[in-house]
Design an enzyme around this catalytic site. Structure first.
Site, PDB file in Angstrom:
ATOM      1  N   LYS A  20       0.684  -0.925   0.063  1.00  0.00           N
ATOM      2  CA  LYS A  20      -0.098  -0.245  -0.543  1.00  0.00           C
ATOM      3  C   LYS A  20       0.300   0.879  -0.120  1.00  0.00           C
ATOM      4  O   LYS A  20       1.822   1.392   0.901  1.00  0.00           O
ATOM      5  CB  LYS A  20      -1.316  -0.374   0.932  1.00  0.00           C
ATOM      6  CG  LYS A  20      -2.430   0.933   0.906  1.00  0.00           C
ATOM      7  CD  LYS A  20      -2.996   0.243   0.065  1.00  0.00           C
ATOM      8  CE  LYS A  20      -4.667   1.129   0.572  1.00  0.00           C
ATOM      9  NZ  LYS A  20      -6.078   0.035  -0.334  1.00  0.00           N
ATOM     10  N   THR A  65      -3.854  -4.971   0.344  1.00  0.00           N
ATOM     11  CA  THR A  65      -2.915  -4.111   1.147  1.00  0.00           C
ATOM     12  C   THR A  65      -4.233  -3.199   2.285  1.00  0.00           C
ATOM     13  O   THR A  65      -3.825  -2.383   1.896  1.00  0.00           O
ATOM     14  CB  THR A  65      -2.656  -2.853  -0.810  1.00  0.00           C
ATOM     15  OG1 THR A  65      -4.240  -3.221  -0.805  1.00  0.00           O
ATOM     16  CG2 THR A  65      -2.230  -3.719  -0.821  1.00  0.00           C
ATOM     17  N   ASP A  66      -5.557  -3.358   1.988  1.00  0.00           N
ATOM     18  CA  ASP A  66      -6.669  -2.627   3.073  1.00  0.00           C
ATOM     19  C   ASP A  66      -6.391  -3.528   4.356  1.00  0.00           C
ATOM     20  O   ASP A  66      -5.944  -2.611   4.845  1.00  0.00           O
ATOM     21  CB  ASP A  66      -7.958  -3.628   2.224  1.00  0.00           C
ATOM     22  CG  ASP A  66      -8.380  -2.436   3.365  1.00  0.00           C
ATOM     23  OD1 ASP A  66      -9.023  -1.419   3.396  1.00  0.00           O
ATOM     24  OD2 ASP A  66      -9.242  -3.281   4.109  1.00  0.00           O
ATOM     25  N   PHE A 164      33.529  28.726 -10.343  1.00  0.00           N
ATOM     26  CA  PHE A 164      34.056  27.311 -11.466  1.00  0.00           C
ATOM     27  C   PHE A 164      34.469  27.919 -12.377  1.00  0.00           C
ATOM     28  O   PHE A 164      34.092  28.868 -13.674  1.00  0.00           O
ATOM     29  CB  PHE A 164      32.480  27.302 -11.996  1.00  0.00           C
ATOM     30  CG  PHE A 164      32.185  26.226 -12.355  1.00  0.00           C
ATOM     31  CD1 PHE A 164      32.375  24.962 -11.867  1.00  0.00           C
ATOM     32  CD2 PHE A 164      31.726  26.401 -13.879  1.00  0.00           C
ATOM     33  CE1 PHE A 164      32.752  23.199 -12.897  1.00  0.00           C
ATOM     34  CE2 PHE A 164      31.522  24.880 -14.294  1.00  0.00           C
ATOM     35  CZ  PHE A 164      32.062  23.259 -14.324  1.00  0.00           C
ATOM     36  N   ARG A 181      30.294  33.641  -7.948  1.00  0.00           N
ATOM     37  CA  ARG A 181      28.845  33.190  -8.148  1.00  0.00           C
ATOM     38  C   ARG A 181      28.356  32.050  -7.178  1.00  0.00           C
ATOM     39  O   ARG A 181      28.940  32.404  -6.219  1.00  0.00           O
ATOM     40  CB  ARG A 181      28.979  31.880  -9.402  1.00  0.00           C
ATOM     41  CG  ARG A 181      29.539  30.777  -9.052  1.00  0.00           C
ATOM     42  CD  ARG A 181      29.023  29.207  -9.453  1.00  0.00           C
ATOM     43  NE  ARG A 181      29.826  28.241  -9.361  1.00  0.00           N
ATOM     44  CZ  ARG A 181      29.824  26.840 -10.024  1.00  0.00           C
ATOM     45  NH1 ARG A 181      28.814  26.685 -10.926  1.00  0.00           N
ATOM     46  NH2 ARG A 181      29.706  25.915  -9.306  1.00  0.00           N
ATOM     47  N   GLN A 229      30.783  19.957  -7.304  1.00  0.00           N
ATOM     48  CA  GLN A 229      31.506  18.373  -6.917  1.00  0.00           C
ATOM     49  C   GLN A 229      31.855  17.833  -5.822  1.00  0.00           C
ATOM     50  O   GLN A 229      31.586  17.292  -4.467  1.00  0.00           O
ATOM     51  CB  GLN A 229      32.176  17.670  -7.348  1.00  0.00           C
ATOM     52  CG  GLN A 229      31.263  17.087  -9.243  1.00  0.00           C
ATOM     53  CD  GLN A 229      30.770  17.806 -10.844  1.00  0.00           C
ATOM     54  OE1 GLN A 229      31.110  19.281  -9.651  1.00  0.00           O
ATOM     55  NE2 GLN A 229      31.197  17.964 -11.701  1.00  0.00           N
ATOM     56  N   ASN A 255      22.174  21.323  -9.541  1.00  0.00           N
ATOM     57  CA  ASN A 255      22.715  23.047  -9.789  1.00  0.00           C
ATOM     58  C   ASN A 255      21.719  24.020  -9.812  1.00  0.00           C
ATOM     59  O   ASN A 255      20.950  24.217 -10.633  1.00  0.00           O
ATOM     60  CB  ASN A 255      23.878  23.481 -10.648  1.00  0.00           C
ATOM     61  CG  ASN A 255      24.552  24.084 -10.503  1.00  0.00           C
ATOM     62  OD1 ASN A 255      24.240  25.485  -9.487  1.00  0.00           O
ATOM     63  ND2 ASN A 255      26.084  24.312 -10.508  1.00  0.00           N
ATOM     64  N   HIS A 257      21.039  26.948 -10.945  1.00  0.00           N
ATOM     65  CA  HIS A 257      21.371  28.091 -11.597  1.00  0.00           C
ATOM     66  C   HIS A 257      21.881  29.394 -11.610  1.00  0.00           C
ATOM     67  O   HIS A 257      19.833  29.896 -11.509  1.00  0.00           O
ATOM     68  CB  HIS A 257      21.764  27.762 -12.558  1.00  0.00           C
ATOM     69  CG  HIS A 257      22.540  26.727 -13.937  1.00  0.00           C
ATOM     70  ND1 HIS A 257      23.632  26.667 -12.505  1.00  0.00           N
ATOM     71  CD2 HIS A 257      22.019  25.381 -14.186  1.00  0.00           C
ATOM     72  CE1 HIS A 257      24.025  25.153 -13.480  1.00  0.00           C
ATOM     73  NE2 HIS A 257      22.783  24.684 -14.113  1.00  0.00           N
TER      74      HIS A 257
END
Length: 302
Positions: A20, A65-66, A164, A181, A229, A255, A257
């Site tokens: 479930k 599942t009930d 970067f 940045r 990274q 990322n 941006h």
């Protein structure tokens, strides 16, 4: 006279499970005038001796599942919800030990945070917290446990201390190098505990969650980043180094941006002040950090 032969079987049943999904349960603890709230989304998956239901349609080994859904609600009352991990462990143990045909249970829980609105007389008013969603996944096969806790939707941003540059280039490269940045991401993290047996004392789940979350944030804020990274590894390594009960952590960092807006057409300078936040596409950085000697066990994808 030609003999008729049955065709060779070309299909066989592989790995399978059922259960479930997304049972929403809210547990209120009424401590006098002060109330406490736990808000969970629980998914249960069961596997075992289920060949017959697939191959012949026999439901003899199938717990409905009930019934699974009802167990979640009953256990919320019977055991309470001390933590997402403890609740999932109660459920997994129940299904594996009470049903002979069920050999393994996997219980996934998302927990949604609520903040108390205060000060208010009575302590029973809450506002849904907009922070991250807490997660856990518990697996049990009757002997061994695997507990993978985590979080998702944890949005963080450094407005500087990120560069970067020096990256590989080819004929399709247009990105400019930058020495300053914005670095923003939406952290999804899953960490696996060393605890795996009832013979061991389980971790203090609530405290461990707060501890890991704090280390992730501290490492993100405290790392001068030359790449996402590098930041990912710093975050994972800090968790492993500072949390002895965690053997593995897997991080997924999109990322988010932020690009400088070109204001030159309007006769204005933009000295790293005005950005637009790009929705998509985005870079997706993923990786795992392990304790020395540990084997990777968290699946790469769900």
């Amino acid at each position: 006279m030609t003999a008729h032969t049955s065709p060779a079987r070309v299909a066989r049943l592989g790995q399978n499970q059922y259960g479930k999904a997304e049972v929403r349960v809210v547990r209120v603890v009424r401590d006098g005038a002060t109330h406490h709230l736990k808000d969970l989304n629980v998914s249960v998956s069961l596997s075992g001796a289920m060949d017959d239901v697939h191959l012949s349609g026999s439901n003899a080994n199938v717990l409905t599942t009930d019934a699974t859904k009802n167990t979640v609600y009953a256990f919320a009352q019977k055991h309470g919800v001390q933590s997402a991990e403890a609740f999932a462990i109660h459920l997994a143990r129940h299904f594996v030990t009470r049903q002979e045909a069920i050999h393994r249970a996997r219980v996934r829980v998302e927990e949604y945070a609520w903040d108390r609105i205060g000060p208010r007389e009575g302590g029973h008013s809450f506002v849904r917290d907009a922070r991250e969603t807490r997660t856990t996944e518990v697996g049990y096969d009757g002997t061994r446990w695997q507990v993978v806790s985590g979080l998702k939707d944890l949005v963080v941003l450094n407005s500087t201390d990120s560069e970067f540059w020096g990256f590989a280039r080819d004929e399709y490269t247009t990105l400019e190098e930058t020495r300053d940045r914005i670095l923003a991401t939406e952290v999804a993290a899953r960490w696996r505990f060393a605890w795996n047996s009832d013979d061991q004392s389980p971790p203090a789940w609530e405290e461990e969650y707060a501890r890991v979350r704090g280390h992730l944030l501290d490492a993100f804020a405290g790392t001068y980043s030359f790449s996402l990274q590098q930041t990912l590894y710093a975050m994972g390594a800090r968790v492993i180094e500072q949390t002895p009960g965690v053997d593995e952590i897997r991080l997924s960092l999109p990322n988010r941006h932020h690009f400088l807006v070109d204001l030159a057409p309007f006769g204005l300078e933009n000295d790293n002040e005005v950005y637009y936040a790009a929705d998509r596409p985005y870079g997706l950085i993923e990786g795992t950090v392990l304790r020395e000697g540990a084997e990777a066990a968290i699946p790469v994808t769900d």
